[in-house]
Design an enzyme around this catalytic site. Structure first.
Site, short mmCIF file in Angstrom:
data_model
loop_
_atom_site.label_atom_id
_atom_site.label_comp_id
_atom_site.label_asym_id
_atom_site.label_seq_id
_atom_site.Cartn_x
_atom_site.Cartn_y
_atom_site.Cartn_z
N GLY A 148 0.80 -1.22 0.00
CA GLY A 148 0.00 0.00 0.00
C GLY A 148 0.83 1.26 0.00
O GLY A 148 0.43 2.29 -0.57
N GLU A 189 -1.15 5.33 5.59
CA GLU A 189 -0.30 4.15 5.41
C GLU A 189 0.98 4.22 6.24
O GLU A 189 2.04 3.74 5.84
CB GLU A 189 0.07 3.94 3.93
CG GLU A 189 -1.09 3.99 2.98
CD GLU A 189 -1.98 2.77 3.03
OE1 GLU A 189 -1.96 2.07 4.05
OE2 GLU A 189 -2.70 2.52 2.06
#
Length: 415
Positions: A250, A371
């Protein structure tokens, strides 16, 4: 609004003719669907659900996953360049595709063959949209401190707790949820695939944010949500490893989105500074401003090279956690600098809310946070450098006295 292709854009080097065709189709969809509604949609806070349906139908919501389950079967190197193009047009869309891809990761990489066959096709090309539920009000950067608990009752798990800052929370069709199933710490967490209409699941009012107004973010409350054991993904108490593996991938998505926004900001800055005034003079003819543009372009190209290098490691099956953290750190710091410089170069027009430069600057900030904050990325990189992330497959390199260059000592390797 900047065009999809401008002289400032780097020529893509894609590995196959099919990948080039895919990028061309993506740009066509961007021109038809994304760009026309980007500015007004963000100003009104409208979530572009129909755009995501079109992306799904075009196969763009499952690019890095196997074709046998409805995915695109594309390497990450290709997927990330598509993501960059989408983010340059509208970050709500680019980041949304990245989050959806992240939400499919646990099932695609850790689910059983039966689980993948049952659920993955609809997630990848069936018009569904996912959310990734890891963070909590008191467990953001320290995900291992989560309090949401899943208790086994016969053939079910009962989930109770709250997840926070969930992108797509109010609009998702399915959720990848991490909950505590064992003792405190990272080894007592499991992953679950939860339908968004499960009884006992409720969504709080969307958060008010400084940017990405078209992308709804909210808390999710789990009050006795029952999940069949066949929707547990991976091993019981093995969910933290699944979560971290997903975040490595990600982070590359966030890096690509950052470069997309930075590229869009450079495009509008170049268009503004090369526009002649009434006397035929251009701002870009001033050396100081030309140097700013050159620095902006260099940061963008350096970031693009960094995220693609990390993607190629992933595609080759090599460790890439350190490189993913570096790419996320560098690219998101770069987009903050580039968007700020774009506003500065454009002067009053850069500050004008009816033009896109100020939106790019507001949107850029969140990319340094999601993230894993950039402080977390620095911690990850430092752990690799100091040897705390060595794996069984990668023994530590021997220490070499200063000035010694023995031929037997290997060079740096990916962590």
């Amino acid at each position: 609004m900047p065009p999809v292709e401008t002289p400032t854009r780097v020529r893509r080097h894609l590995p196959t003719a099919h990948a080039e065709e895919l990028l061309a189709r993506t740009r066509e969809l961007i021109r038809e669907e994304v760009l026309p509604q980007a500015a007004a949609g963000e100003a009104a806070g409208d979530f572009p659900r129909e755009t995501f349906r079109r992306l799904s139908a075009a196969g763009l919501l499952g690019l890095p996953y196997p074709a046998e389950h409805g995915g695109g079967g594309q390497p990450y190197e290709v997927y990330l360049q598509v993501l960059e193009e989408l983010a340059a047009a509208r970050l709500t869309v680019g980041l949304g595709v990245s989050v959806h891809t992240l939400s499919c990761h646990a099932l695609a990489d850790f689910g059983t063959a039966g689980q993948r066959a049952a659920h993955l096709p609809a997630m990848l090309r069936g018009g569904l949209l996912g959310a990734y539920c890891l963070s909590e009000p008191a467990a953001g950067s320290d995900a291992a401190a989560m309090r949401t608990r899943a208790t086994r009752e016969g053939g079910h798990w009962v989930l109770t707790g709250t997840k926070a800052w969930i992108t797509h929370g109010p609009v998702a069709d399915f959720l990848t949820v991490f909950a505590r199933t064992g003792a405190a710490g990272p080894r007592g967490i499991s992953a679950f695939l939860v339908p968004a209409d499960a009884p006992g699941l409720s969504v709080a009012a969307p958060e008010r944010k400084m940017g990405m107004n078209g992308s709804p973010t909210a808390q999710l409350h789990f009050e006795g949500v029952r999940v069949p054991d066949e929707r547990r993904l991976g091993e019981e108490n093995g969910g933290f490893r699944i979560a971290m593996a997903a975040l490595d991938a990600g982070r590359l998505g966030i890096a690509a989105c950052a470069i997309g926004v930075a590229q869009a900001a450079l495009d509008v800055a170049v268009a503004h500074t090369t526009r002649p005034d009434a006397g035929g003079e251009r701002l870009a003819d001033q050396q100081g401003l030309r140097f700013m543009l050159a620095d902006m372009a260099t940061r963008i190209e350096a970031g693009r090279t960094l995220y693609l290098a990390a993607a190629r490691l992933r595609d080759a099956g090599l460790p890439f956690s350190r490189e993913a953290a570096m790419a996320k750190l560098f690219c998101t710091d770069a987009v903050m600098r580039v968007t700020g410089d774009a506003v500065q170069l454009m002067g009053q027009e850069g500050w004008d809310a009816s033009l896109p430069a100020e939106r790019y600057l507001r949107e850029a900030k969140v990319l340094q946070i999601v993230e894993g904050t950039n402080q977390i990325q620095r911690s990850v990189i430092a752990r690799h450098l100091l040897g705390r992330e060595q794996s069984a497959e990668r023994p530590a390199q021997p220490r070499v006295p200063a000035g010694a260059v023995p031929e037997a000592v290997p060079g740096p390797r990916a962590s």
